[in-house]
Write a protein that holds these residues in place. Structure first.
Motif, PDB file in Angstrom:
ATOM      1  N   LEU A  14       0.704  32.544 -24.688  1.00  0.00           N
ATOM      2  CA  LEU A  14       1.926  31.893 -24.188  1.00  0.00           C
ATOM      3  C   LEU A  14       2.473  32.648 -22.988  1.00  0.00           C
ATOM      4  N   GLY A  15       2.394  33.998 -23.035  1.00  0.00           N
ATOM      5  CA  GLY A  15       2.861  34.792 -21.899  1.00  0.00           C
ATOM      6  C   GLY A  15       2.093  34.465 -20.639  1.00  0.00           C
ATOM      7  N   ALA A  16       0.777  34.251 -20.770  1.00  0.00           N
ATOM      8  CA  ALA A  16      -0.034  33.894 -19.606  1.00  0.00           C
ATOM      9  C   ALA A  16       0.395  32.544 -19.044  1.00  0.00           C
ATOM     10  N   VAL A  17       0.661  31.582 -19.972  1.00  0.00           N
ATOM     11  CA  VAL A  17       1.110  30.258 -19.530  1.00  0.00           C
ATOM     12  C   VAL A  17       2.438  30.376 -18.783  1.00  0.00           C
ATOM     13  N   VAL A  18       3.384  31.143 -19.392  1.00  0.00           N
ATOM     14  CA  VAL A  18       4.703  31.299 -18.765  1.00  0.00           C
ATOM     15  C   VAL A  18       4.561  31.971 -17.398  1.00  0.00           C
ATOM     16  N   ALA A  19       3.734  33.029 -17.331  1.00  0.00           N
ATOM     17  CA  ALA A  19       3.559  33.751 -16.080  1.00  0.00           C
ATOM     18  C   ALA A  19       2.934  32.867 -15.014  1.00  0.00           C
ATOM     19  N   ALA A  20       2.146  31.876 -15.444  1.00  0.00           N
ATOM     20  CA  ALA A  20       1.535  30.974 -14.461  1.00  0.00           C
ATOM     21  C   ALA A  20       2.503  29.886 -14.022  1.00  0.00           C
ATOM     22  N   VAL A  21       3.363  29.437 -14.951  1.00  0.00           N
ATOM     23  CA  VAL A  21       4.200  28.267 -14.663  1.00  0.00           C
ATOM     24  C   VAL A  21       5.507  28.658 -13.970  1.00  0.00           C
ATOM     25  N   VAL A  22       6.185  29.702 -14.494  1.00  0.00           N
ATOM     26  CA  VAL A  22       7.530  30.015 -14.008  1.00  0.00           C
ATOM     27  C   VAL A  22       7.576  30.327 -12.506  1.00  0.00           C
ATOM     28  N   PRO A  23       6.645  31.120 -11.946  1.00  0.00           N
ATOM     29  CA  PRO A  23       6.725  31.362 -10.496  1.00  0.00           C
ATOM     30  C   PRO A  23       6.544  30.106  -9.657  1.00  0.00           C
ATOM     31  N   GLU A  24       5.977  29.046 -10.253  1.00  0.00           N
ATOM     32  CA  GLU A  24       5.839  27.790  -9.505  1.00  0.00           C
ATOM     33  C   GLU A  24       7.173  27.080  -9.345  1.00  0.00           C
TER      34      GLU A  24
ATOM     35  N   TRP B   7      14.813  36.418 -10.026  1.00  0.00           N
ATOM     36  CA  TRP B   7      13.573  36.549 -10.802  1.00  0.00           C
ATOM     37  C   TRP B   7      13.754  37.448 -12.018  1.00  0.00           C
ATOM     38  N   THR B   8      14.751  38.359 -11.945  1.00  0.00           N
ATOM     39  CA  THR B   8      15.044  39.161 -13.131  1.00  0.00           C
ATOM     40  C   THR B   8      15.510  38.272 -14.276  1.00  0.00           C
ATOM     41  N   ILE B   9      16.369  37.299 -13.938  1.00  0.00           N
ATOM     42  CA  ILE B   9      16.846  36.362 -14.965  1.00  0.00           C
ATOM     43  C   ILE B   9      15.670  35.598 -15.562  1.00  0.00           C
ATOM     44  N   ALA B  10      14.779  35.113 -14.685  1.00  0.00           N
ATOM     45  CA  ALA B  10      13.623  34.356 -15.176  1.00  0.00           C
ATOM     46  C   ALA B  10      12.772  35.219 -16.096  1.00  0.00           C
ATOM     47  N   GLY B  11      12.542  36.478 -15.671  1.00  0.00           N
ATOM     48  CA  GLY B  11      11.736  37.377 -16.485  1.00  0.00           C
ATOM     49  C   GLY B  11      12.390  37.666 -17.824  1.00  0.00           C
ATOM     50  N   THR B  12      13.706  37.874 -17.804  1.00  0.00           N
ATOM     51  CA  THR B  12      14.438  38.128 -19.051  1.00  0.00           C
ATOM     52  C   THR B  12      14.305  36.947 -20.001  1.00  0.00           C
ATOM     53  N   ALA B  13      14.491  35.732 -19.447  1.00  0.00           N
ATOM     54  CA  ALA B  13      14.432  34.538 -20.282  1.00  0.00           C
ATOM     55  C   ALA B  13      13.038  34.384 -20.896  1.00  0.00           C
ATOM     56  N   ALA B  14      11.999  34.503 -20.059  1.00  0.00           N
ATOM     57  CA  ALA B  14      10.632  34.376 -20.584  1.00  0.00           C
ATOM     58  C   ALA B  14      10.345  35.476 -21.592  1.00  0.00           C
ATOM     59  N   GLY B  15      10.847  36.703 -21.294  1.00  0.00           N
ATOM     60  CA  GLY B  15      10.651  37.816 -22.221  1.00  0.00           C
ATOM     61  C   GLY B  15      11.299  37.552 -23.569  1.00  0.00           C
ATOM     62  N   LEU B  16      12.522  36.984 -23.549  1.00  0.00           N
ATOM     63  CA  LEU B  16      13.202  36.683 -24.813  1.00  0.00           C
ATOM     64  C   LEU B  16      12.405  35.685 -25.634  1.00  0.00           C
ATOM     65  N   VAL B  17      11.851  34.664 -24.970  1.00  0.00           N
ATOM     66  CA  VAL B  17      11.047  33.673 -25.686  1.00  0.00           C
ATOM     67  C   VAL B  17       9.847  34.352 -26.345  1.00  0.00           C
ATOM     68  N   ASN B  45      17.239  28.661 -23.722  1.00  0.00           N
ATOM     69  CA  ASN B  45      18.483  28.218 -23.092  1.00  0.00           C
ATOM     70  C   ASN B  45      18.671  28.873 -21.726  1.00  0.00           C
ATOM     71  N   LEU B  46      18.412  30.183 -21.672  1.00  0.00           N
ATOM     72  CA  LEU B  46      18.583  30.913 -20.413  1.00  0.00           C
ATOM     73  C   LEU B  46      17.627  30.380 -19.349  1.00  0.00           C
ATOM     74  N   LEU B  47      16.400  30.074 -19.773  1.00  0.00           N
ATOM     75  CA  LEU B  47      15.408  29.545 -18.834  1.00  0.00           C
ATOM     76  C   LEU B  47      15.839  28.185 -18.286  1.00  0.00           C
ATOM     77  N   LEU B  48      16.439  27.363 -19.160  1.00  0.00           N
ATOM     78  CA  LEU B  48      16.907  26.040 -18.719  1.00  0.00           C
ATOM     79  C   LEU B  48      18.043  26.164 -17.704  1.00  0.00           C
ATOM     80  N   VAL B  49      19.027  27.027 -18.010  1.00  0.00           N
ATOM     81  CA  VAL B  49      20.137  27.206 -17.077  1.00  0.00           C
ATOM     82  C   VAL B  49      19.618  27.759 -15.755  1.00  0.00           C
ATOM     83  N   TRP B  50      18.700  28.709 -15.837  1.00  0.00           N
ATOM     84  CA  TRP B  50      18.124  29.317 -14.640  1.00  0.00           C
ATOM     85  C   TRP B  50      17.451  28.265 -13.773  1.00  0.00           C
ATOM     86  N   SER B  51      16.776  27.281 -14.407  1.00  0.00           N
ATOM     87  CA  SER B  51      16.036  26.290 -13.630  1.00  0.00           C
ATOM     88  C   SER B  51      16.961  25.396 -12.809  1.00  0.00           C
TER      89      SER B  51
END
Lengths: 229, 122
Positions: A14-24, B7-17, B45-51
Motif C-alpha cells: 500500500l505504501g508503494a501505491v501511495v508513494a506512486a499516486v500522491v505525488p501525481e 508535501w509534509t502534510i501529504a507525507g504525514t497523512a499517508a504515513g498515518l494511513v 481525512n487529512l489526505l482528503l482535506v489536503w487534496s
C-alpha cells in the motif's frame, strides 16, 4: 511471525501505491469542475456565505440525510448491544478537578455550541460539530458525578423529533416547489445575516439536535451498562 | 504555505494511513486495533482535506476580505472539506460500535487477545 511478515508486505504494498499516486496529485492553480461551481455560485444560489455548509446542507442535502441515517444505525446498534449484553463497569468517583470543571465549564461550552450551530451559514460552524460539542458537555457533566443518568426516554424523543424534522423540512420543499430539500423557496436573504440562507439554519439546528442526542444516548448507554449487573 | 509544508502534510497523512493499517494487521489487543483504525481514519481525512488545497487561498467562507468578482479564485475547494466533516462524525460512530463489539467479544472469550477469538482468525 507470519502475521508480522504478512502485515509488513501488505503495508509496504500500500505504501508503494501511495508513494506512486500522491505525488501525481499536483497542486492546481484554479478550482476544477464542481468545486469551481460551488465556489463561484454557492453564495448566490444558497445565500450561505459558509460554502462548506452550503455544500453539506443545500447541494448535497440528500447525502447528509443518508449520513444522518448511518449515524442513527451506528448509535442504535451501540445502545442495543449495551442494553442486551451489559458489560458491567461501575462508574468511579470523579477526581476533584473533573468534578469542579464539570460545574464551571458546561454553560460557556453550551453557549458556544448554540452559537456554532445557529451561525453555521455565516461563519465557521455547523450542525455536526456543534452537536458533537453539546454531546461533549453532556459527557463532561456525566463524568463529573458518580451518578447514573436515568433512561427516561427524553434523549430518544429529541433524537426522533430532530430526524423527523429534517425529513419534514425536505418534504416542505416538495409541497411548495416540488423538489425535495429545496433550499431557496423561503428566499435566500442577504448572505452574512442571521436570518438568511433559506432552510440552511433550520436544517443545521435539526442536525445539531440529532447528533447531540445520538452521542448523548451512546454515552448514557455506556454509563448505564454497569447498573444492570 | 510553502511547498515543503504542503508535501509534509501529504507525507504525514499517508504515513498515518500506513501506521493505522500496520496496527490493524499486527496488534493483538482488540482495543489497540480500534485505536489503529481511528489513526488510519484520521490519515484518510487529512489526505482528503489536503487534496482540496490551492496555494495562497483562504477558507471557503465568504466575507468582506474576498472580492465579489473573483470568489472562485480566492478560496480553496469546499467539497473535500464538506466530505471530511461528515466522514469525521461517521468515524466516531463507527469507532464507538467497534469498541462496544470489541469489549463484548473480550468478555465472551475472557481475553482481549484477538488470537483467542476464533471468528477473527486470519
Amino acid at each position: 511471525m507470519i502475521r508480522t511478515l504478512t502485515g509488513l508486505i501488505i503495508v509496504l504494498a500500500l505504501g508503494a501505491v501511495v508513494a506512486a499516486v500522491v505525488p501525481e496529485m499536483q497542486m492546481h492553480e484554479e478550482l476544477q469542475g464542481v468545486g469551481f461551481t460551488y465556489a463561484s455560485r454557492g453564495m448566490y444560489e444558497t445565500g450561505s456565505s459558509n460554502l462548506v455548509t452550503a455544500v453539506i446542507v443545500a447541494y448535497r442535502g440528500l447525502d447528509t440525510l443518508g449520513e444522518v441515517v448511518v449515524l442513527f444505525c451506528a448509535s442504535t446498534a451501540v445502545i442495543l448491544i449495551l442494553t442486551l449484553f451489559p458489560i458491567g463497569i461501575k462508574p468511579s468517583e470523579p477526581s476533584g478537578i473533573v468534578a469542579f470543571t464539570a460545574k464551571v465549564l458546561p454553560a460557556p461550552i453550551l453557549l458556544f455550541a448554540v452559537y456554532f450551530i445557529a451561525h453555521s451559514h455565516t461563519s465557521p460552524g455547523g450542525g455536526f460539530p456543534g452537536g458533537a460539542i453539546i454531546a461533549s458537555t453532556f459527557l463532561l457533566v456525566m463524568l463529573g458525578s458518580s451518578s447514573i443518568p436515568d433512561s427516561s426516554g427524553r434523549i430518544p424523543a429529541i433524537e426522533s423529533l430532530a430526524g423527523l424534522s429534517f425529513g419534514l423540512l425536505g418534504f416542505w420543499g416538495v409541497m411548495v416547489v416540488g423538489q425535495f430539500l429545496n433550499n431557496t423557496f423561503l428566499g435566500t436573504g442577504t448572505p452574512g445575516e442571521l436570518i438568511s440562507a433559506g432552510l440552511i439554519p433550520l436544517i443545521s439546528i435539526a442536525i445539531g439536535a440529532k447528533v447531540a442526542s445520538e452521542f448523548s444516548g451512546v454515552f448514557t448507554a455506556f454509563r448505564n451498562t454497569g447498573s444492570r449487573v | 504555505m510553502s511547498t515543503v509544508f504542503y508535501w509534509t502534510i501529504a507525507g504525514t497523512a499517508a504515513g498515518l494511513v500506513l501506521v493505522g493499517l500496520w496496527g490493524i494487521l499486527t496488534r493483538r489487543h482488540i482495543l489497540r486495533i480500534a485505536l489503529a483504525f481511528t489513526v488510519a481514519d484520521t490519515g484518510v481525512n487529512l489526505l482528503l482535506v489536503w487534496s482540496g488545497y490551492l496555494p495562497g487561498r483562504t477558507t471557503p467562507i465568504i466575507d468582506d476580505s474576498i472580492p465579489v468578482s473573483g470568489m472562485a479564485s480566492a478560496v480553496v475547494d469546499p467539497l473535500p472539506q464538506a466530505l471530511v466533516l461528515t466522514s469525521i462524525v461517521i468515524g466516531v460512530a463507527v469507532a464507538a460500535l467497534f469498541v462496544v463489539v470489541g469489549v463484548l467479544a473480550s468478555r465472551r472469550t475472557g481475553s482481549a487477545d484477538v488470537r483467542r477469538m476464533k471468528e477473527l482468525r486470519w
